[in-house]
Design a protein around this motif. Structure first.
Motif, short mmCIF file in Angstrom:
data_model
loop_
_atom_site.label_atom_id
_atom_site.label_comp_id
_atom_site.label_asym_id
_atom_site.label_seq_id
_atom_site.Cartn_x
_atom_site.Cartn_y
_atom_site.Cartn_z
N PHE A 102 44.14 47.51 40.31
CA PHE A 102 43.78 47.05 38.97
C PHE A 102 42.57 46.15 39.08
N ILE A 103 41.72 46.18 38.08
CA ILE A 103 40.60 45.24 38.04
C ILE A 103 40.34 44.88 36.58
N LEU A 104 40.26 43.58 36.32
CA LEU A 104 39.92 43.12 34.98
C LEU A 104 38.48 43.48 34.69
N LYS A 105 38.22 43.90 33.45
CA LYS A 105 36.85 44.28 33.11
C LYS A 105 35.89 43.10 33.28
N THR A 106 36.42 41.90 33.11
CA THR A 106 35.57 40.71 33.27
C THR A 106 35.26 40.42 34.73
N GLU A 107 35.96 41.11 35.66
CA GLU A 107 35.75 40.87 37.09
C GLU A 107 34.93 41.96 37.76
N ILE A 108 34.36 42.88 36.95
CA ILE A 108 33.58 43.98 37.52
C ILE A 108 32.23 43.45 37.97
N THR A 109 32.05 43.36 39.28
CA THR A 109 30.80 42.91 39.87
C THR A 109 30.41 43.86 40.99
N LYS A 110 29.21 43.71 41.49
CA LYS A 110 28.76 44.55 42.60
C LYS A 110 29.66 44.36 43.81
N GLU A 111 30.07 43.11 44.07
CA GLU A 111 30.90 42.82 45.24
C GLU A 111 32.29 43.45 45.09
N SER A 112 32.89 43.33 43.89
CA SER A 112 34.24 43.85 43.70
C SER A 112 34.27 45.38 43.78
N LEU A 113 33.25 46.04 43.19
CA LEU A 113 33.22 47.50 43.25
C LEU A 113 32.85 47.99 44.65
N ARG A 114 32.01 47.25 45.36
CA ARG A 114 31.68 47.64 46.73
C ARG A 114 32.95 47.64 47.59
N GLU A 115 33.80 46.63 47.40
CA GLU A 115 35.04 46.55 48.17
C GLU A 115 35.96 47.71 47.85
N ILE A 116 36.09 48.04 46.55
CA ILE A 116 36.96 49.15 46.13
C ILE A 116 36.44 50.47 46.68
N ILE A 117 35.15 50.73 46.51
CA ILE A 117 34.57 52.00 46.94
C ILE A 117 34.64 52.14 48.46
N SER A 118 34.33 51.05 49.19
CA SER A 118 34.40 51.10 50.65
C SER A 118 35.81 51.41 51.12
N GLY A 119 36.81 50.80 50.45
CA GLY A 119 38.20 51.07 50.80
C GLY A 119 38.57 52.52 50.57
N CYS A 120 38.07 53.09 49.46
CA CYS A 120 38.35 54.50 49.16
C CYS A 120 37.69 55.41 50.18
N MET A 121 36.48 55.04 50.61
CA MET A 121 35.78 55.85 51.62
C MET A 121 36.55 55.88 52.93
N LYS A 122 37.08 54.72 53.32
CA LYS A 122 37.88 54.67 54.54
C LYS A 122 39.11 55.56 54.41
N LYS A 123 39.75 55.50 53.24
CA LYS A 123 40.94 56.30 53.00
C LYS A 123 40.62 57.79 53.05
N ALA A 124 39.41 58.15 52.57
CA ALA A 124 39.00 59.54 52.54
C ALA A 124 38.38 59.99 53.86
N GLY A 125 38.26 59.05 54.82
CA GLY A 125 37.68 59.39 56.12
C GLY A 125 36.17 59.48 56.10
N GLU A 126 35.52 58.84 55.10
CA GLU A 126 34.07 58.84 55.02
C GLU A 126 33.52 57.52 55.53
N GLN A 127 32.22 57.51 55.81
CA GLN A 127 31.57 56.29 56.27
C GLN A 127 31.11 55.48 55.07
N PRO A 128 31.53 54.20 54.90
CA PRO A 128 31.08 53.39 53.78
C PRO A 128 29.58 53.14 53.81
#
Length: 513
Positions: A102-128
């Motif tokens: 979950f992420i509050l719309k007021t907390e959407i920042t470059k840092e927060s989305l970078r963390e989410i996307i990097s985590g998803c890449m690791k889960k998918a076996g891709e390089q962040p």
């Protein structure tokens, strides 16, 4: 390239998320942007995104139903729910359909989305991060034996090593760039191969080294100590080590031991970590047995996590706190090595408390939870980790949730209203009209459950706020009186003196002596 889809019925939100994702600089492809769940589901079927950001409340099909449909079709898809302060009930419902985050719309920042996307890449076996990987690091050696690895190296046209292999495990360090290149350039008398990450050791890398052939085992350990020392200086973090990997032993088995010994240091006190990079002595049999029992630890952690989340979602806070303490005792006794997963579990526990508290209208909850998560992430050892958890659980917001969890819904709602609107409540009917309850019955119910009358509770809470303002601000007493709901300064001074045995002016002077 990670495929991403954005779903929100508000155009500014869609555009903001798209802009922030592109600003992260990560290798992602935005394959769809939709304004409702129905269009999003069609886009999902066409393009198969691996990561979906979706609003909860939308026309035609809401985010909960979209989440359900996506998880039915492709369960491994990561779905991040976009929430607001008023979406608590919906957010809680989405837990039933395995929302990933979950992420509050007021907390959407470059840092927060970078963390989410990097985590998803690791889960998918891709390089962040798109970085060059040496040819020798492109193979997956986790199920190799030393002999099979030698065959692969020969096929690649590289020199086959004559000495034994060793394994190092260490926490991932994306900020350092291509580690395999740096290690190969800097490590003493070694050639390094970086094993591809596997989900069971998410957040960690493993490097396979070979050392020069020698008949002296002591000499090999001496060289290996120099290698680990140089790697320590490069990484600036703890390292786990294996013994020599020889014969028909698979790297996976020694890798388990290496990772185990790395994470065992998390449970050590500071004074036992003075020189963590010296190669470990022979692994005690119990540690080897525990390495084989990895799945038992995994199942226990997952079961405990699910039980705690259920109790929090059901607002059974006493039961949740008891189960959290049991989990901490289990960690302290059994020392499971899945440190990355343990940090993630407690982060999600705090996020679930945050959802409850936000739904009840508590101020400053986001900051408190964010600070707690940051402290857990940076805790160097289990003692610090446990202290941060207990500190969070004893904080004012969580303590109050624990306290009022035994109250009836009427009394809970009244207390929350007092904490939020104490300055504007003028009479009991301001509460009972909202609750649609008889005043006399409400007064009896409140006193039976809380122990004091509603009016007394309201007065005590107002005076507590006033006391904090007198101690921590330089505002005029008259302004403080009005801020907590008293327009008559004389009356405020009178009831303040009844509670604190002195008037507010003298109380402030006494506090500053």
């Amino acid at each position: 390239m990670l495929k991403v889809m954005i779903v929100d019925d508000e155009l500014p939100i869609r555009e903001w998320i798209e802009y922030v994702i592109r600003e992260t600089g990560l290798p992602v492809e935005i394959v769809g942007i939709a304004a409702n769940g129905r269009d999003a589901l069609e886009c999902f079927r066409q393009h198969g995104p691996q990561l979906v950001f979706t609003d909860i409340k939308m026309p035609m099909m809401d985010g909960i139903e979209l989440l359900r449909q996506i998880k039915l079709v492709v369960p491994r898809t990561m779905v991040v729910m976009l929430t607001s302060h008023n979406d608590f009930e919906y957010a809680r419902d989405s837990l039933n359909y395995n929302a990933d985050q979950f992420i509050l719309k007021t907390e959407i920042t470059k840092e927060s989305l970078r963390e989410i996307i990097s985590g998803c890449m690791k889960k998918a076996g891709e390089q962040p991060v798109a970085v060059p990987v040496p040819k020798a690091a492109s193979g997956d050696f986790i199920r190799f034996t030393p002999g099979e690895l030698n065959q692969w190296i020969a096929q690649e046209g590289l020199a086959v090593p004559s000495g034994p292999y060793f394994i190092l495990t260490y926490e991932a360090a994306p900020e350092l760039g291509p580690l395999s290149v740096k290690l190969g350039e800097r490590c003493f008398e070694s050639f390094s191969l970086v094993i591809r990450e596997h989900e069971w050791k998410q957040g960690y890398h493993a490097a396979v080294f070979y050392l020069p052939a020698s008949s002296s085992r002591l000499y090999l350990y001496d060289v290996f100590e120099k290698v680990t020392g140089q790697m320590s200086n490069l990484l600036q973090r703890p390292i786990g080590t294996s013994g020599p990997v020889t014969g028909d032993l698979e790297f996976a088995e020694e890798l388990s031991v290496s990772l185990l010994l790395h994470n065992m240091r998390f449970y050590m006190e500071d004074d036992t970590k003075k020189n963590p990079l010296v190669p470990d002595p022979p692994v005690p049999p119990v540690y080897q047995a525990n390495a084989k029992a990895y799945h038992i630890w995994q199942d226990t952690l997952q079961k405990s996590f699910q039980e705690i989340i259920y109790e929090i979602s059901s607002q059974r806070f006493h039961e949740a706190q008891s189960k959290i303490k049991l989990l901490l005792s289990y960690l302290e006794t059994e020392h499971p090595p899945q440190i990355y997963q343990i940090r993630k579990i407690f982060r999600e526990i705090i996020n679930n408390y945050k959802l409850i508290a936000l739904g009840q209208g508590f101020a400053n909850t986001e900051k408190l939870c964010h600070a707690a998560i940051s402290k857990l992430k940076n805790a160097d050892n289990f003692r610090e980790f446990k202290e941060h958890i207990y500190s969070f659980l004893s904080g004012s917001t969580i303590s109050f949730l624990n306290t009022y969890s035994g109250y009836s819904d009427y009394v809970k709602t009244a207390i929350i209203r007092v904490r939020k609107d104490y300055a504007v409540i003028e009479k009991i009917s301001d509460i009972t009209d909202v609750l649609n309850i008889n005043q006399e019955y409400f007064c009896r119910l409140f006193k039976n459950e809380v122990g004091i009358s509603f009016n007394k509770y309201l007065t005590n809470y107002r005076l507590k706020i006033a006391e904090e303002l007198l101690k921590n601000t330089d505002r005029k007493v008259s302004d403080i009186a009005r801020q907590v709901g008293y327009q008559n300064l004389s009356y405020f001074s009178k009831i303040f003196k009844e509670k604190y045995d002195t008037n507010p002016y003298k109380y402030r002077a006494w506090d500053k002596e």
